[in-house]
Design a protein around this motif. Sequence first.
Motif, PDB file in Angstrom:
ATOM      1  N   TYR A   1       1.095  -1.323   0.115  1.00  0.00           N
ATOM      2  CA  TYR A   1      -0.091   0.087   0.000  1.00  0.00           C
ATOM      3  C   TYR A   1       1.067   1.248  -0.083  1.00  0.00           C
ATOM      4  N   ALA A   2       0.238   2.342  -0.428  1.00  0.00           N
ATOM      5  CA  ALA A   2       0.945   3.575  -0.281  1.00  0.00           C
ATOM      6  C   ALA A   2       0.776   4.199   1.155  1.00  0.00           C
ATOM      7  N   LEU A   3       1.674   4.568   1.780  1.00  0.00           N
ATOM      8  CA  LEU A   3       1.524   5.270   3.098  1.00  0.00           C
ATOM      9  C   LEU A   3       1.822   6.738   2.731  1.00  0.00           C
TER      10      LEU A   3
ATOM     11  N   GLY B   1       5.275   6.432   0.530  1.00  0.00           N
ATOM     12  CA  GLY B   1       6.143   5.417   0.398  1.00  0.00           C
ATOM     13  C   GLY B   1       5.184   4.099   0.286  1.00  0.00           C
ATOM     14  N   ILE B   2       6.017   3.118  -0.368  1.00  0.00           N
ATOM     15  CA  ILE B   2       5.305   1.731  -0.551  1.00  0.00           C
ATOM     16  C   ILE B   2       5.618   0.901   0.768  1.00  0.00           C
ATOM     17  N   VAL B   3       4.496   0.385   1.370  1.00  0.00           N
ATOM     18  CA  VAL B   3       4.706  -0.402   2.849  1.00  0.00           C
ATOM     19  C   VAL B   3       4.208  -1.545   2.390  1.00  0.00           C
ATOM     20  N   ASP B   4       4.762  -2.586   3.131  1.00  0.00           N
ATOM     21  CA  ASP B   4       4.439  -4.082   3.106  1.00  0.00           C
ATOM     22  C   ASP B   4       3.447  -4.486   4.162  1.00  0.00           C
ATOM     23  N   VAL B   5       2.180  -4.674   4.019  1.00  0.00           N
ATOM     24  CA  VAL B   5       1.459  -4.893   5.065  1.00  0.00           C
ATOM     25  C   VAL B   5       1.363  -6.471   5.462  1.00  0.00           C
ATOM     26  N   THR B   6       1.154  -7.059   6.169  1.00  0.00           N
ATOM     27  CA  THR B   6       0.999  -8.305   6.516  1.00  0.00           C
ATOM     28  C   THR B   6      -0.504  -8.397   7.244  1.00  0.00           C
TER      29      THR B   6
ATOM     30  N   ASP C   1      -3.350   4.082   2.406  1.00  0.00           N
ATOM     31  CA  ASP C   1      -4.339   4.356   1.530  1.00  0.00           C
ATOM     32  C   ASP C   1      -5.315   3.079   1.491  1.00  0.00           C
ATOM     33  N   ARG C   2      -6.287   3.491   0.839  1.00  0.00           N
ATOM     34  CA  ARG C   2      -7.546   2.385   0.834  1.00  0.00           C
ATOM     35  C   ARG C   2      -7.308   1.168  -0.054  1.00  0.00           C
ATOM     36  N   VAL C   3      -6.559   1.237  -0.993  1.00  0.00           N
ATOM     37  CA  VAL C   3      -6.398   0.293  -1.979  1.00  0.00           C
ATOM     38  C   VAL C   3      -4.997  -0.020  -2.170  1.00  0.00           C
ATOM     39  N   PRO C   4      -4.616  -1.503  -2.236  1.00  0.00           N
ATOM     40  CA  PRO C   4      -3.304  -1.854  -2.839  1.00  0.00           C
ATOM     41  C   PRO C   4      -2.613  -0.937  -3.733  1.00  0.00           C
ATOM     42  N   SER C   5      -1.353  -0.595  -3.665  1.00  0.00           N
ATOM     43  CA  SER C   5      -0.736   0.182  -4.804  1.00  0.00           C
ATOM     44  C   SER C   5       0.841   0.297  -4.627  1.00  0.00           C
ATOM     45  N   TYR C   6       1.609   0.480  -5.823  1.00  0.00           N
ATOM     46  CA  TYR C   6       2.863   0.626  -5.925  1.00  0.00           C
ATOM     47  C   TYR C   6       2.996   2.001  -6.296  1.00  0.00           C
ATOM     48  N   GLY C   7       2.153   2.773  -6.455  1.00  0.00           N
ATOM     49  CA  GLY C   7       2.604   4.290  -6.933  1.00  0.00           C
ATOM     50  C   GLY C   7       2.826   5.143  -5.597  1.00  0.00           C
TER      51      GLY C   7
END
Lengths: 87, 417
Positions: B258-260, B339-344, B300-306
């Motif tokens: 996700y973007a944070l 930034g793009i964060v990796d959420v488990t 953010d509400r939706v998975p993203s690499y932007g």
Amino acid sequence: MQQFPCPFCGERDEREFHFLAEAGKERPNTTVSIDDETWARYLYKQRNEKGEVQEIWMHLTCREVFLLKRHSVTMAVSESVSLRQGC
Amino acid sequence: MPSHYSAYSLFREGLRQQSGWGKAWRSPKPKKHYEVIIIGAGGHGLATAYYLAKNHGVRNVAVIDKGWLGGGNTGRNTTTIRSNYYYPESCALYDLSVQLYENLSRELNYNVMFSQRGVLTLCHSDPEMEMGARFTNAMKLNGVDAELIDVAAVKQRAPILNFQTDARYPIHGAIWQARAGTARHDAVAWGYARAADALGVDIIQQCEVRELILENGACAGVRTAHGDIRANKIGAAVAGHSSVLANLANITLPIHSYALQAFVSEPLKPIMNTVALSPASGTYFSQSDKGGLVIGGGIDRVPSYGQRGNLPAQETVLSGLIEMAPALAKVKLLRHWAGIVDVTPDSSPILGPSGVDGLYLNCGWGTGGFKAIPAGGLLFAHLLATGQHHVISQPFDLNRFAQGRLIDEGAASGIAH
């Protein structure tokens, strides 16, 4: 705000939508015994692709559940497909 | 050799027009083979290399990055460091990190500006105060400092907050962790890079990993923009891109990216002496030494690499800020980024073997990786050097998902991811 296409309502504000899951997961047949790895893969593992993705979304205001094809970097939508029977 | 930083060297260079400072680290050409390759020259990767060299004597190490060191989430976060978690496993992990941060500037001979200014987690109702008491007690039982404070004590620490009794989210008190604080985020990356380099670690920037070299089912090296580099062990510390890297080894991870977003305001005179979080909106803020308010919130509400902003999350975070401190309503934002964060699924990290021989994972930190850099590095170095888990990293192995033994901090400590 970005607009997303609901197959039933058309273009709507992004805040009306909810991401549910990646498309294409099949629930294991739990009427027979399955191992922990199989169940964990179904519950937790994600493709989490960078690029073109296919996901199940819901348009919260009309409750339409649909397949959304979009790009996970640019957020550009290529297609939204209704999942209703007979469509 | 880099210069030793001291009051004396500052004085000496002042007299010599700053002509004697050496480079902080080298820019070596990659060798053909290393004992360990770490992919990702962010905080976790660089700290891992440092502790491999210092604690385990493993100095034939390369840290490689597709961009520049500290250019990912290490340089994009809101710099908060805390160990206010609920479960014993998490407290052990994150408090190890706070303890290492407490001595880090001295250890690295680099000022990371760790300022233990405390963190307030606000409680907005009597039931929230009861949950706050439960949480405070859990932290104390786990050996972490915590205190439940009343509204007068909150007002003393952060008078800028909204103390009106008819506020939508009135302040009844807060969970206070005094040892928490903020640090200079870039300095953490630079300090670890400089110290690792001095111990012989090669830091190779602008060198993207395009493939993993897989031989007989094991990972034997990386195929990069600068050719093949082989190693006995490969450690991946690539945060939001962990799934992309794992895919090169045909592994899928229990991660959504996700973007944070985060925000910095124009510089203000000192108005905020601590860090405050409102669980009602997920918004939190502090004030940097330069005067800018540093503001963060949920993902953010939706998975993203932007790696860029997104209006709905921005609206939530900033309206939360104005609810917390209405006096800030007319403050202008200076910068805004993501930034793009990796959420488990359980909002806890993954540390351990990947399932492919030779490849190890340090990922899944989600929105909280910066605070964990020293511990993540120390534990990952232990894993890479010995092949065995440290007792603190054991619960965070990838196998917890198949075993159903999740460490659900998303639910337990109500963190905003």
